[in-house]
Scaffold this motif. Structure first.
Motif, PDB file in Angstrom:
ATOM      1  N   ASP A 132      -1.310  -5.634  -2.472  1.00  0.00           N
ATOM      2  CA  ASP A 132      -1.273  -4.444  -1.605  1.00  0.00           C
ATOM      3  C   ASP A 132      -1.173  -3.009  -1.946  1.00  0.00           C
ATOM      4  OD1 ASP A 132      -1.715  -3.710   1.126  1.00  0.00           O
ATOM      5  OD2 ASP A 132       0.588  -3.708   1.564  1.00  0.00           O
ATOM      6  N   ASN A 156     -10.118  -1.860   5.014  1.00  0.00           N
ATOM      7  CA  ASN A 156      -9.035  -2.446   6.008  1.00  0.00           C
ATOM      8  C   ASN A 156      -9.583  -3.475   6.611  1.00  0.00           C
ATOM      9  OD1 ASN A 156      -6.838  -2.393   7.286  1.00  0.00           O
ATOM     10  ND2 ASN A 156      -7.340  -1.167   8.934  1.00  0.00           N
ATOM     11  N   ASP A 165       0.775   3.860  -5.590  1.00  0.00           N
ATOM     12  CA  ASP A 165       1.763   2.832  -5.547  1.00  0.00           C
ATOM     13  C   ASP A 165       2.302   2.587  -7.202  1.00  0.00           C
ATOM     14  OD1 ASP A 165       2.617   1.947  -2.981  1.00  0.00           O
ATOM     15  OD2 ASP A 165       0.787   0.842  -2.856  1.00  0.00           O
ATOM     16  N   GLN A 223     -13.252   1.790  -3.422  1.00  0.00           N
ATOM     17  CA  GLN A 223     -12.538   2.069  -2.270  1.00  0.00           C
ATOM     18  C   GLN A 223     -12.044   0.725  -1.429  1.00  0.00           C
ATOM     19  OE1 GLN A 223     -12.330   5.198  -1.038  1.00  0.00           O
ATOM     20  NE2 GLN A 223     -10.868   4.410   0.340  1.00  0.00           N
ATOM     21  N   LYS A 224     -10.738   0.830  -1.149  1.00  0.00           N
ATOM     22  CA  LYS A 224     -10.066  -0.203  -0.610  1.00  0.00           C
ATOM     23  C   LYS A 224     -10.549  -0.279   0.883  1.00  0.00           C
ATOM     24  CE  LYS A 224      -5.393  -2.388   0.610  1.00  0.00           C
ATOM     25  NZ  LYS A 224      -4.067  -2.103   0.159  1.00  0.00           N
ATOM     26  N   ALA A 238      -5.597  -4.716  -5.135  1.00  0.00           N
ATOM     27  CA  ALA A 238      -5.790  -3.939  -3.977  1.00  0.00           C
ATOM     28  C   ALA A 238      -5.275  -4.640  -2.656  1.00  0.00           C
ATOM     29  CB  ALA A 238      -7.236  -3.605  -3.683  1.00  0.00           C
ATOM     30  N   ASN A 271      -2.098   0.740  -3.148  1.00  0.00           N
ATOM     31  CA  ASN A 271      -2.721   1.986  -2.631  1.00  0.00           C
ATOM     32  C   ASN A 271      -2.883   3.105  -3.537  1.00  0.00           C
ATOM     33  OD1 ASN A 271      -3.385   1.089  -0.022  1.00  0.00           O
ATOM     34  ND2 ASN A 271      -1.420   1.169   0.616  1.00  0.00           N
ATOM     35  N   ALA A 296      -7.195  -0.023  -8.361  1.00  0.00           N
ATOM     36  CA  ALA A 296      -6.656   0.172  -7.227  1.00  0.00           C
ATOM     37  C   ALA A 296      -6.084   1.546  -7.010  1.00  0.00           C
ATOM     38  CB  ALA A 296      -5.637  -0.981  -6.585  1.00  0.00           C
TER      39      ALA A 296
END
Length: 548
Positions: free
Chosen positions: A227, A5, A232, A2-3, A223, A229, A256
């Motif tokens: 960058d 933030n 992507d 899980q990415k 990830a 998600n 990712a």
């Protein structure tokens, strides 16, 4: 995975931790797991040499890799066996890599430019048991086979019929079961995952070993640096024979949740074709060396709809500020730089929560304690030049185990609790690192220490220069003088007038004392098969000429 933030880089560095599950195996724990939970999820968009677009889901890679794993096992390949893989950017490369992970074999990704002599050296040095090769490479592998007693299994991929003694990859998969349960003695954790041969710019290539935990270190790459998600579409412009392929076309991107985009072009890339590919296939994240961006900005970018592209990264060379500004002006997108080696994953980078400084490789990645150490062994303060060194306690996830069968070379770089990268840099007051070059490449002239990348970067902003290599030559007055070996663009002729023009140009772009006092015009630069400039060869040639 899980990415998370992280609003600031400080928060990211302090609080992100790479999770290392027990007994991790990428093929089983990532690809097969995704295939079981979401089999139709797109894993890859592949553009073949003729422009044909094919999409493959995770179920395909799970089942095809299991089929090939069964075929390899039936051929006598097992845990710990080393397998050289010489394939283009064809889908078979990913199938072969995953199959090796499942069987426990140790793939050795290798470039298709290897000569017979290269293959012989690597096979014998690494005691390689099998080769999986492109049909266009098979004849070289077959010739090398005569002098490679360890070779037992040969597999060919491609449209041509396999020669006698060779298995056909497509046939092997078609005739094998699509079920390959996780073995009781599954290769995982600290078991050997793969071997890269270093590019060998100053001598024979070394064997760089990584373990099965290595892919986890690339999650940061996919990830956070790329960058990515879920959903992507990411394209890294890299050949499958080198480490950059697993950096940008494999581990981190799939972890990712992104789609790996593959453009299987053959030969040199055409910037206009690349731009069309980016536009037509709605690529959202892109990574390439600065040279690629330099060629693209020479095109009329207004012809291409790059509106889907939202994030761009670059590594492998020094990024020139003019390239950065031209790309940003044309696309609205900054370029985020990064630094790492065959021996590691991403060590230093500019992440989306940072303001890029053109020419800076960024700040250390989470989990990597980086310091700069001078020639006397002292830690460097801001503004001081030193060797990039990685603290070994705790050992970062993704750092190589060592140079196989060469303990002295491993010992030479693992010193006093640090891995010494052999690369020089300096850090500014904001904590950003600025790459200078290999320690052996630095030029000492009149008390100044000059990094070749700085001068090369200035030279290539001149329209006359296609490529440049900067070295030091002996000088009675200065100790060393800066020399530039350059390849000219069409329409330009070597001569004293152009030499003066180039020298004045460098004086304007960078500090005047760094300008090349000697300029040598050549048709091409000496390079390794990975495309890295052999500055040591240029220096050796100059030394020989001086003695003649």
């Amino acid at each position: 995975m899980q990415k998370q933030n992280f609003k600031t880089n400080e928060d990211f560095y302090a609080n992100y931790k790479t999770e290392v599950p027990a007994d991790f195996n990428f093929a089983f724990d990532v690809v097969d797991k995704i295939a079981a939970e979401d089999p139709r999820r797109t894993a890859m968009i592949h553009i073949g040499p003729t422009g044909t677009r094919v999409e493959k889901d995770f179920e395909f890679f799970s089942t095809e890799s299991s089929r090939f794993a069964n075929g390899l096992a039936a051929a006598g390949i097992g845990k710990g066996d080393r397998i050289m893989i010489i394939l283009y950017r064809r889908i078979d490369w990913w199938v072969a890599m995953l199959a090796c992970h499942k069987v426990g074999a140790v793939p050795v990704p290798s470039p298709n430019l290897l000569t017979v002599k290269d293959i012989e050296f690597r096979v014998n040095f690494a005691r390689i048991k099998g080769i999986i090769a492109e049909d266009s490479v098979a004849d070289r592998a077959e010739e090398a086979r005569k002098n490679c007693p360890s070779l037992e299994v040969l597999v060919q991929a491609g449209e041509s019929d396999a020669a006698a003694g060779w298995l056909d990859l497509e046939t092997v998969c078609a005739e094998s079961s699509d079920s390959f349960p996780r073995p009781a003695d599954c290769a995982c954790g600290d078991d050997s995952l793969l071997i890269f041969f270093s590019s060998g710019t100053t001598g024979p290539p070394k064997m760089v070993e990584h373990t099965h935990n290595y892919p986890l270190g690339h999650y940061t790459t996919g990830a956070y640096w790329h960058d990515l998600n879920p959903g992507d579409v990411h394209l890294t412009l890299a050949d499958t024979g080198w480490g950059k392929a697993v950096w940008g076309k494999y581990y981190g991107q799939w972890m990712a949740g992104a789609v790996v985009f593959v453009w299987d072009f053959r030969g040199k890339f055409d910037p206009s074709e690349l731009l069309a590919v980016l536009a037509d296939h709605k690529v959202t994240s892109f990574c390439a060396p600065p040279t690629v961006y330099r060629f693209m900005i020479r095109e009329d970018l207004s012809k291409y709809d790059l509106s889907a592209l939202r994030h761009c990264t670059t590594a492998g060379e020094l990024l020139n500020a003019s390239v950065y500004e031209a790309w940003k002006e044309a696309t609205g997108l900054p370029l985020y730089e990064g630094y790492g080696q065959t021996e590691s994953v991403l060590q230093i980078a500019t992440f989306p929560n940072m303001t890029p400084k053109p020419g800076s490789i960024g700040k250390p990645c989470p989990g990597w304690e980086i310091v700069l150490i001078d020639t006397e062994g002292n830690l460097c303060a801001a503004g001081e030049e030193g060797q990039i060194c990685v603290k070994l306690d705790p050992r970062p996830v993704g750092l190589f185990t060592g140079y196989l069968d060469e303990p002295q070379k491993t010992e030479n770089v693992m010193v006093d609790g640090y891995y010494q990268t052999g690369d020089k840099a300096w850090m500014d007051e904001d904590g950003y690192y600025w790459f200078l070059g290999r320690t052996d490449d630095l030029i000492k002239s009149s008390g100044y220490r000059i990094g070749p990348f700085e001068v090369e970067s200035a030279l290539i902003t001149h329209d006359a220069i296609v490529e440049a290599a900067v070295t030091g030559v002996p000088c009675d007055v200065r100790g060393q003088a800066v020399k530039a070996t350059v390849v000219l663009a069409s329409g330009y002729e070597a001569g004293e007038e152009l030499t003066r023009e180039l020298q004045n140009h460098v004086k304007k772009v960078t500090a005047p004392y760094k300008y090349p006092r000697v300029i040598d015009y050549v048709a091409e630069l000496p390079k390794t098969i990975s495309g890295k400039i052999k500055r040591a060869e240029i220096r050796a040639r100059d030394e020989a000429d001086a003695k003649a």
